[in-house]
Design a protein around this motif. Structure first.
Motif, PDB file in Angstrom:
ATOM      1  N   GLN A 115      32.572 -15.597  53.302  1.00 35.30           N
ATOM      2  CA  GLN A 115      32.073 -15.053  52.040  1.00 35.30           C
ATOM      3  C   GLN A 115      30.631 -14.627  52.250  1.00 35.30           C
ATOM      4  N   THR A 116      30.121 -13.798  51.349  1.00 32.44           N
ATOM      5  CA  THR A 116      28.735 -13.346  51.514  1.00 32.44           C
ATOM      6  C   THR A 116      27.759 -14.523  51.500  1.00 32.44           C
ATOM      7  N   GLY A 117      28.132 -15.569  50.792  1.00 31.26           N
ATOM      8  CA  GLY A 117      27.280 -16.761  50.750  1.00 31.26           C
ATOM      9  C   GLY A 117      27.197 -17.512  52.062  1.00 31.26           C
ATOM     10  N   ASP A 118      28.034 -17.154  53.009  1.00 33.83           N
ATOM     11  CA  ASP A 118      27.959 -17.781  54.338  1.00 33.83           C
ATOM     12  C   ASP A 118      26.884 -17.131  55.196  1.00 33.83           C
ATOM     13  N   SER A 119      26.313 -16.040  54.738  1.00 29.00           N
ATOM     14  CA  SER A 119      25.252 -15.362  55.496  1.00 29.00           C
ATOM     15  C   SER A 119      24.070 -16.301  55.650  1.00 29.00           C
ATOM     16  N   ALA A 120      23.691 -16.548  56.891  1.00 30.06           N
ATOM     17  CA  ALA A 120      22.631 -17.520  57.183  1.00 30.06           C
ATOM     18  C   ALA A 120      22.430 -17.564  58.689  1.00 30.06           C
ATOM     19  N   VAL A 121      21.464 -18.378  59.097  1.00 34.06           N
ATOM     20  CA  VAL A 121      21.316 -18.722  60.512  1.00 34.06           C
ATOM     21  C   VAL A 121      21.962 -20.088  60.711  1.00 34.06           C
ATOM     22  N   TYR A 122      22.826 -20.196  61.690  1.00 38.13           N
ATOM     23  CA  TYR A 122      23.506 -21.461  61.987  1.00 38.13           C
ATOM     24  C   TYR A 122      22.881 -22.065  63.239  1.00 38.13           C
ATOM     25  N   LEU A 123      22.421 -23.303  63.080  1.00 41.29           N
ATOM     26  CA  LEU A 123      21.678 -23.974  64.132  1.00 41.29           C
ATOM     27  C   LEU A 123      22.493 -25.120  64.709  1.00 41.29           C
ATOM     28  N   CYS A 124      22.502 -25.181  66.016  1.00 40.06           N
ATOM     29  CA  CYS A 124      23.134 -26.268  66.746  1.00 40.06           C
ATOM     30  C   CYS A 124      22.012 -27.164  67.251  1.00 40.06           C
ATOM     31  N   ALA A 125      22.162 -28.483  67.124  1.00 42.69           N
ATOM     32  CA  ALA A 125      21.090 -29.386  67.530  1.00 42.69           C
ATOM     33  C   ALA A 125      21.666 -30.656  68.138  1.00 42.69           C
ATOM     34  N   PRO A 126      21.851 -30.666  69.453  1.00 42.01           N
ATOM     35  CA  PRO A 126      22.261 -31.913  70.083  1.00 42.01           C
ATOM     36  C   PRO A 126      21.092 -32.900  70.147  1.00 42.01           C
ATOM     37  N   ARG A 127      21.463 -34.126  70.416  1.00 42.85           N
ATOM     38  CA  ARG A 127      20.467 -35.188  70.411  1.00 42.85           C
ATOM     39  C   ARG A 127      20.760 -36.150  71.548  1.00 42.85           C
ATOM     40  N   GLY A 128      19.692 -36.607  72.193  1.00 43.22           N
ATOM     41  CA  GLY A 128      19.834 -37.645  73.204  1.00 43.22           C
ATOM     42  C   GLY A 128      19.702 -39.005  72.560  1.00 43.22           C
ATOM     43  N   ASN A 129      19.267 -39.983  73.332  1.00 38.78           N
ATOM     44  CA  ASN A 129      19.211 -41.340  72.777  1.00 38.78           C
ATOM     45  C   ASN A 129      17.887 -41.672  72.111  1.00 38.78           C
ATOM     46  N   THR A 130      16.993 -40.687  72.002  1.00 35.89           N
ATOM     47  CA  THR A 130      15.700 -40.972  71.379  1.00 35.89           C
ATOM     48  C   THR A 130      15.656 -40.586  69.906  1.00 35.89           C
ATOM     49  N   GLY A 131      16.630 -39.831  69.445  1.00 38.37           N
ATOM     50  CA  GLY A 131      16.648 -39.452  68.044  1.00 38.37           C
ATOM     51  C   GLY A 131      16.209 -38.029  67.750  1.00 38.37           C
ATOM     52  N   LYS A 132      15.348 -37.461  68.594  1.00 39.30           N
ATOM     53  CA  LYS A 132      14.875 -36.113  68.289  1.00 39.30           C
ATOM     54  C   LYS A 132      16.014 -35.107  68.439  1.00 39.30           C
ATOM     55  N   LEU A 133      16.023 -34.107  67.563  1.00 40.91           N
ATOM     56  CA  LEU A 133      17.000 -33.025  67.641  1.00 40.91           C
ATOM     57  C   LEU A 133      16.428 -31.915  68.517  1.00 40.91           C
ATOM     58  N   ILE A 134      17.296 -31.355  69.353  1.00 40.70           N
ATOM     59  CA  ILE A 134      16.887 -30.251  70.228  1.00 40.70           C
ATOM     60  C   ILE A 134      17.645 -29.021  69.750  1.00 40.70           C
ATOM     61  N   PHE A 135      16.932 -28.094  69.153  1.00 43.11           N
ATOM     62  CA  PHE A 135      17.582 -26.976  68.501  1.00 43.11           C
ATOM     63  C   PHE A 135      17.827 -25.812  69.449  1.00 43.11           C
ATOM     64  N   GLY A 136      18.944 -25.129  69.212  1.00 47.41           N
ATOM     65  CA  GLY A 136      19.178 -23.844  69.831  1.00 47.41           C
ATOM     66  C   GLY A 136      18.446 -22.771  69.039  1.00 47.41           C
ATOM     67  N   GLN A 137      18.550 -21.546  69.528  1.00 44.13           N
ATOM     68  CA  GLN A 137      17.828 -20.451  68.871  1.00 44.13           C
ATOM     69  C   GLN A 137      18.553 -19.947  67.632  1.00 44.13           C
ATOM     70  N   GLY A 138      19.779 -20.410  67.437  1.00 44.81           N
ATOM     71  CA  GLY A 138      20.500 -20.050  66.220  1.00 44.81           C
ATOM     72  C   GLY A 138      21.367 -18.819  66.364  1.00 44.81           C
ATOM     73  N   THR A 139      22.387 -18.754  65.544  1.00 47.09           N
ATOM     74  CA  THR A 139      23.220 -17.557  65.402  1.00 47.09           C
ATOM     75  C   THR A 139      23.028 -17.032  63.986  1.00 47.09           C
TER      76      THR A 139
END
Lengths: 110, 114
Positions: free
Chosen positions: A80-104
């Motif tokens: 739907q048009t409401g799905d228009s956005a940037v989608y971010l993937c963020a894996p995490r190691g064992n320290t808690g911080k998120l490591i983001f991709g550049q997005g789609t």
């Protein structure tokens, strides 16, 4: 060094189409992977994946993780048009911080 | 539904000035984070905070940056002497507890250093 690559970088579809967004990662001591949707400002949480092969679903969105091949996909059906956005993937190691991709960047046209 | 709030939404400052960005995490959350996103770039981790101390910081988080939880609700990020390259959107996030939990993001503060 930790690395996250999302593909495609951008995508234009029409309402009703199904899209698949990809995320590959290399993260030391991987623990989980999160997907976020970013419209104007704050990333809003979609899914957190910790186990391989178990699909998480929320309405028209679903996601799955493959810890052997080090990737995740996010599917959106009947867009739907409401799905228009940037989608971010963020894996995490064992320290808690998120490591983001550049997005789609997804644009859904009426 | 509880949410993370941030103030101000926008801040313009002169190079060399100090800025304080404020965040109110979700009540009862125990872990707090700052991230930043330079225009057109990825969201980058700055620092995590738990039990009134820094748990982890990135190489971006140098001596010019500090964080504080001055009372039971606020969580602040201070940049002592801003540089042009500090211009970015700064996001605060919080999670209920444990490093494996979901992080919820605030709406961000857009900082512009002139």
């Amino acid at each position: 060094e930790d690395k996250v690559v999302q593909s495609p970088l951008s995508l234009v579809v029409h309402e009703g189409d199904t899209v698949t967004l990809n995320c590959s990662y290399e993260v030391t001591n991987f623990r989980s992977l999160l997907w976020y949707k970013q419209e104007k400002k704050a990333p809003t949480f979609l899914f957190m994946l910790t186990s391989s092969g178990i699909e998480k679903k929320s309405g028209r969105l679903s996601s799955i993780l493959d810890k052997k091949e080090l990737f995740s996909i996010l599917n959106i059906t009947a867009t739907q048009t409401g799905d228009s956005a940037v989608y971010l993937c963020a894996p995490r190691g064992n320290t808690g911080k998120l490591i983001f991709g550049q997005g789609t960047t997804l644009q859904v046209k009426p | 539904e509880p949410e993370v709030t941030q103030t101000p939404s926008h801040q313009v400052t002169q190079m060399g000035q100090e800025v304080i960005l404020r965040c109110v995490p979700i009540s009862n959350h125990l872990y707090f984070y700052w991230y930043r996103q330079i225009l057109g770039q990825k969201v980058e981790f700055l620092v995590s905070f738990y039990n009134n101390e820094i748990s982890e910081k990135s190489e971006i988080f140098d001596d010019q940056f500090s964080v504080e939880r001055p009372d039971g609700s606020n969580f602040t990020l201070k940049i002592r002497s801003t540089k042009l390259e500090d211009s970015a959107m700064y996001f605060c996030a919080s999670s209920p507890g444990g490093r494996g939990e979901t992080q919820y993001f605030g709406p961000g503060t857009r900082l512009l250093v002139l």
